[in-house]
Design a protein around this motif. Structure first.
Motif, mmCIF file in Angstrom:
data_model
loop_
_atom_site.group_PDB
_atom_site.id
_atom_site.type_symbol
_atom_site.label_atom_id
_atom_site.label_comp_id
_atom_site.label_asym_id
_atom_site.label_seq_id
_atom_site.Cartn_x
_atom_site.Cartn_y
_atom_site.Cartn_z
ATOM 1 N N SER A 61 -2.873 71.032 133.954
ATOM 2 C CA SER A 61 -2.436 69.641 134.130
ATOM 3 C C SER A 61 -1.860 69.069 132.829
ATOM 4 O O SER A 61 -1.036 68.159 132.859
ATOM 5 C CB SER A 61 -3.585 68.768 134.651
ATOM 6 O OG SER A 61 -4.728 68.963 133.856
ATOM 7 N N ARG A 117 10.384 62.511 126.246
ATOM 8 C CA ARG A 117 10.555 61.094 125.925
ATOM 9 C C ARG A 117 10.767 60.887 124.435
ATOM 10 O O ARG A 117 11.678 60.212 124.000
ATOM 11 C CB ARG A 117 9.347 60.293 126.407
ATOM 12 C CG ARG A 117 9.600 59.703 127.795
ATOM 13 C CD ARG A 117 8.505 58.741 128.187
ATOM 14 N NE ARG A 117 7.320 59.481 128.614
ATOM 15 C CZ ARG A 117 6.125 59.363 128.071
ATOM 16 N NH1 ARG A 117 5.922 58.546 127.048
ATOM 17 N NH2 ARG A 117 5.109 60.057 128.525
ATOM 18 N N THR A 154 -9.865 62.887 123.642
ATOM 19 C CA THR A 154 -9.416 62.794 125.035
ATOM 20 C C THR A 154 -10.280 61.855 125.864
ATOM 21 O O THR A 154 -9.990 61.611 127.031
ATOM 22 C CB THR A 154 -9.456 64.181 125.717
ATOM 23 O OG1 THR A 154 -10.768 64.712 125.560
ATOM 24 C CG2 THR A 154 -8.443 65.131 125.110
ATOM 25 N N GLU A 164 6.611 66.281 129.244
ATOM 26 C CA GLU A 164 7.168 64.940 129.434
ATOM 27 C C GLU A 164 7.114 64.128 128.140
ATOM 28 O O GLU A 164 8.073 63.438 127.782
ATOM 29 C CB GLU A 164 6.389 64.236 130.542
ATOM 30 C CG GLU A 164 7.216 63.187 131.254
ATOM 31 C CD GLU A 164 6.335 62.304 132.126
ATOM 32 O OE1 GLU A 164 5.567 62.878 132.929
ATOM 33 O OE2 GLU A 164 6.417 61.069 131.988
ATOM 34 N N ALA A 165 6.002 64.247 127.429
ATOM 35 C CA ALA A 165 5.848 63.510 126.170
ATOM 36 C C ALA A 165 6.924 63.929 125.168
ATOM 37 O O ALA A 165 7.520 63.100 124.492
ATOM 38 C CB ALA A 165 4.458 63.749 125.591
ATOM 39 N N ALA A 174 -1.176 63.433 125.641
ATOM 40 C CA ALA A 174 0.011 64.239 125.330
ATOM 41 C C ALA A 174 0.893 63.532 124.308
ATOM 42 O O ALA A 174 1.390 64.144 123.362
ATOM 43 C CB ALA A 174 0.797 64.522 126.610
ATOM 44 N N ASP A 175 1.061 62.233 124.459
ATOM 45 C CA ASP A 175 1.858 61.466 123.495
ATOM 46 C C ASP A 175 1.237 61.549 122.104
ATOM 47 O O ASP A 175 1.929 61.716 121.100
ATOM 48 C CB ASP A 175 1.952 59.993 123.919
ATOM 49 C CG ASP A 175 2.917 59.802 125.098
ATOM 50 O OD1 ASP A 175 3.781 60.687 125.290
ATOM 51 O OD2 ASP A 175 2.796 58.799 125.815
ATOM 52 N N VAL A 226 -4.047 61.499 130.771
ATOM 53 C CA VAL A 226 -3.523 62.739 130.226
ATOM 54 C C VAL A 226 -2.193 62.506 129.483
ATOM 55 O O VAL A 226 -1.932 63.092 128.437
ATOM 56 C CB VAL A 226 -3.413 63.830 131.325
ATOM 57 C CG1 VAL A 226 -2.458 63.418 132.421
ATOM 58 C CG2 VAL A 226 -2.995 65.154 130.741
ATOM 59 N N GLN A 227 -1.387 61.574 130.013
ATOM 60 C CA GLN A 227 -0.103 61.318 129.368
ATOM 61 C C GLN A 227 -0.283 60.703 127.983
ATOM 62 O O GLN A 227 0.450 61.009 127.041
ATOM 63 C CB GLN A 227 0.763 60.403 130.257
ATOM 64 C CG GLN A 227 2.233 60.438 129.903
ATOM 65 C CD GLN A 227 2.803 61.870 129.941
ATOM 66 O OE1 GLN A 227 2.763 62.526 130.966
ATOM 67 N NE2 GLN A 227 3.296 62.346 128.811
ATOM 68 N N GLU A 228 -1.313 59.880 127.862
ATOM 69 C CA GLU A 228 -1.615 59.251 126.581
ATOM 70 C C GLU A 228 -2.005 60.323 125.549
ATOM 71 O O GLU A 228 -1.562 60.288 124.393
ATOM 72 C CB GLU A 228 -2.769 58.271 126.808
ATOM 73 C CG GLU A 228 -2.921 57.211 125.755
ATOM 74 C CD GLU A 228 -4.116 56.309 126.079
ATOM 75 O OE1 GLU A 228 -4.701 55.755 125.156
ATOM 76 O OE2 GLU A 228 -4.463 56.198 127.290
ATOM 77 N N ALA A 248 2.372 67.196 131.232
ATOM 78 C CA ALA A 248 2.324 65.930 130.503
ATOM 79 C C ALA A 248 2.909 66.113 129.104
ATOM 80 O O ALA A 248 3.627 65.246 128.588
ATOM 81 C CB ALA A 248 0.879 65.432 130.425
#
Ligand SMILES: Cc1cc2nc3c(=O)[nH]c(=O)nc-3n(C[C@H](O)[C@H](O)[C@H](O)COP(=O)(O)OP(=O)(O)OC[C@H]3O[C@@H](n4cnc5c(N)ncnc54)[C@H](O)[C@@H]3O)c2cc1C
Ligand SMILES: Nc1ncnc2c1ncn2[C@@H]1O[C@H](COP(=O)(O)O)[C@@H](O)[C@H]1O
Lengths: 285, 369
Positions: free
Chosen positions: B346, B357, A250, B353-354, A259-260, A255-257, B350
């Motif tokens: 948080s 997508r 991390t 959403e991941a 999560a992906d 945070v989105q990265e 995310a």
């Protein structure tokens, strides 16, 4: 009306630790409590008594120090307490436990009036078998009502009782008769705070103490280790998983990265799942 | 006293070498039986899980596997017999009697006890459901035999005895229990603890009808109603393929919405650790763990759950465990497969959403192909 409630003193398992090297239980200093599930039974018994008048007798089988639990039950408002204690009971499994308790309940019936209802908890947190209640019922030839969430009505004149019993996928409404044995479901009520009067009375009360002979048990071979068809052959710690979790890095990532990356990692581990989720996800619910 | 967890005294070791010492009247007890639980006409899946276990035990012992079916004559019992054969039972004992329509302790105890005394099984397995536990305790006491509740492992040892393993001390240790000098050796197992076996298309087996009668007037308890759980709110968590769960780390009741959002997005069911039930944030039937449900999903995502042993035992059967926790030393990382050290509040949005997508693009790809 006379109600007997079976309670058990148990180690507070939230505070039990296993010795990291020897894998033995570290009992020292672990406080004991009344089996939490039994408190639902006790409260229900007290409510029935308050409504229909009568007496509640609490019963426990255990070492002399189990007297503490009985006194605690008296502070909540139980009328009488019986301690069944004898070294012959050591090592009892559920069959031997239910034998001893049923003998004591029969003796309680002779001494203080035959019980209309015997309550037990759903299960204990140390034995955790949920079998002692049914065992007692069978031996005393009582109707057995397990996992009772609610007592809907008791009619003393017809001796009818209606209860709601939790079952798989729903609740059964059962109509039955007194005398019966009820195992109470958790969450069905909250134990009351005892009154000051009860606390004072509990401190003064004589606890009835019976050994096997006092309880009318003639055949000692049905008790304790000898009366137990099951034996514990081995106690051991679960084998730890060899590998710890693979951590998604991390550091310095949005945070989105992260999560992906997690989602990608999930589907690397479980490729078939991606297909299943994309056909069920969002759409179905 | 009265507990099962106490250390066995030395003599137990000797007593546990037993089959040869078995009293005469139990010597001809043979074969493995599984009680098939019928729930309003449907076979409870735990019965199939037990048939899987029973098959293995019967093969090890070189004996037959029998399914026990008690119910009224009709489609549901007939279907249960067919299903038992599909899950590899060699034979089925069938008691057809209208009294056995709704489960009640008295007639079921009498019928099953009668069947055991007549046909003498050496092992009898039941699901540790409300029905199975109610019945097993009565039957074992009537037969004065041993019963090991909530087993997590069943095996046959060198001399052919059943070695039943179960958690003890609130799940922190395991113990292996034997039934001495008595038959049958009885055990219950909770739903989902054992793997679901493959269903075959084996259509046949031997059916043995057992004559047994009782009269309604002899039975004290009457079933006067059934209130079904609201199905939409109470999906079948134990059997869900994907489960998302939240723990105290979520901090507040309203954050449970994050769990529900993720669950909805990926078609999962949701659950929680025990403290959330105690706080009243979630209903009791959503609790996962030793005193809640055992789950065996393909994917389990735990957010803000420390991984206490009582929680662990309920999720260990999952194929893939993902943990989200702020504490890199949380015990859950000892048994999770993939971990993320992050604030769940948080991170969960995310993650939702991941997934959205990724799954959308997977769907597009499928449409293109
Ligand atoms: C007899 C008995 C039976 C039990 N049965 C069960 C059972 O069936 N099921 C069950 O679950 N428990 C059961 N328990 C309770 C169990 O021992 C634990 O107390 C419980 O599982 C802890 O719940 P938790 O992980 O949600 O809370 P905690 O142990 O308080 O853990 C919270 C976790 O969240 C993390 N955290 C904090 N903030 C965040 C954040 N913002 N984002 C992400 N992570 C965060 C913390 O690092 C911590 O690891 C039982 C206990 C006993 C004694
Ligand atoms: N030693 C004991 N003394 C009194 N009651 C007991 C004892 N052991 C079990 N019980 C009762 O039986 C219930 C089920 O226990 P168990 O079968 O151990 O899960 C408990 O909730 C108690 O009400």
């Amino acid at each position: 009306m006379h109600i007997v409630v079976c309670i058990k003193q148990v180690p507070d398992s939230a505070q039990i630790r296993v010795h990291p090297v020897t894998n033995t239980i570290m009992r020292q200093g672990v406080p004991t409590i009344i089996n939490p599930y039994d408190l639902f039974a006790l409260e229900q018994a007290l409510q029935v008594r308050d409504y229909h008048r009568g007496e509640v007798t609490v019963l426990t089988m255990g070492p002399p120090m189990a007297e503490e639990s009985l006194r605690k039950a008296l502070t909540y408002g139980a009328d009488r307490a019986v301690l069944l204690t004898d070294r012959h009971f050591a090592g009892s499994d559920t069959l031997a436990t239910s034998f001893a308790l049923s003998q004591a309940i029969a003796k309680i019936g002779n001494s203080f009036g035959s019980p209309d209802i015997v309550f037990t908890g759903k299960q204990t947190i140390d034995g955790d078998t949920a079998q002692v209640g049914p065992g007692i019922a069978k031996r005393l030839n009582l109707v057995q009502l397990t996992y009772v969430a609610k007592i809907t009505s008791i009619d003393l004149s017809t001796r009818a009782i209606t209860v709601e019993r939790r079952s798989e996928g729903g609740t059964h409404v059962l109509k039955s008769e007194l005398p019966c044995l009820i195992t109470m479901l958790e969450g069905s009520n909250v134990i009351r705070r005892g009154s000051l009067d009860d606390a004072l009375r509990a401190a003064r009360s004589e606890i009835v103490k019976w050994n096997a002979a006092d309880a009318g048990i003639e055949d000692i071979t049905k008790c304790g280790l000898r009366g137990s068809p099951t034996v514990v052959k081995r106690v051991f710690a679960p084998t730890p998983r060899e590998q710890k979790a693979v951590q998604i890095d991390t550091v310095e990532k949005a945070v989105q990265e992260v999560a992906d990356e997690l989602v990608a990692s999930i589907f690397v581990n479980q490729p078939a799942l991606e297909h299943e989720l994309s056909s069920t996800g969002s759409v179905s619910r | 006293m009265g507990t099962r967890e106490r250390k066995a005294p030395p003599s137990a070791q000797a007593r546990a070498s037993m089959k040869k010492d078995l009293p005469e009247q139990f010597r001809d007890y043979r074969h493995v039986w599984v009680f098939m639980e019928l729930e309003r006409g449907q076979v409870h899946p735990v019965s199939f899980e037990l048939l899987g276990e029973g098959r293995r035990l019967a093969d090890q012992l070189g004996v037959q596997l029998a399914a026990i079916i008690l119910g009224p004559r009709g489609d549901s019992t007939f279907n249960a017999v067919a299903e038992a054969f599909a899950y590899d039972a060699d034979l089925a004992y069938l008691v057809e009697e209208p009294l056995l329509t709704d489960y009640r302790n008295e007639p079921f105890t009498k019928a099953l006890t009668d069947l055991v005394i007549t046909h003498k099984p050496e092992i009898l397995l039941l699901g540790a459901t409300t029905l199975g536990r109610d019945l097993a305790g009565s039957v074992a006491t009537t037969l004065l035999t041993g019963l090991t509740a909530d087993c997590t492992g069943l095996d046959v040892d060198e001399d052919g005895s059943l070695a039943a393993t179960r958690p003890t001390f609130g799940g922190s240790l395991l113990c292996t229990i034997y039934t001495l000098n008595c038959r049958p050796q009885m055990a219950t197992v909770r739903p989902r603890v054992m793997r679901m076996p493959q269903r075959s298309n084996k259509p046949i087996g031997r059916i043995i009808r057992h004559e047994w009668r009782m009269f309604e007037e002899e039975i004290v308890t009457k079933v006067v109603g059934f209130l079904s759980d609201d199905r939409s709110e109470n999906a079948n968590l134990a059997y869900a393929d994907v489960v998302v769960a939240g723990g105290l780390g979520l901090g507040a009741a309203e954050n449970l919405q994050l769990i529900k959002d993720l669950a909805r997005t990926i078609g999962a069911d949701y659950g929680c650790s025990r403290p959330l039930v105690q706080k009243g944030w979630m209903p009791a039937d959503r609790q996962i763990g030793q005193t809640g449900k055992t789950i065996r999903p393909k994917l389990y995502i735990a957010a803000g759950i420390s991984g206490a042993v009582q929680h662990r035992v309920g999720v260990e059967g999952a194929d893939l465990i993902v943990a989200i926790n702020t504490d890199p030393n949380a015990p859950i990382f000892d048994f999770a497969h993939v971990g993320v050290v992050a604030d769940a509040v948080s991170f969960l949005p995310a993650l939702t959403e991941a997934f959205t997508r990724r799954l959308a693009s997977a769907n597009r790809l499928r449409l293109v192909n």
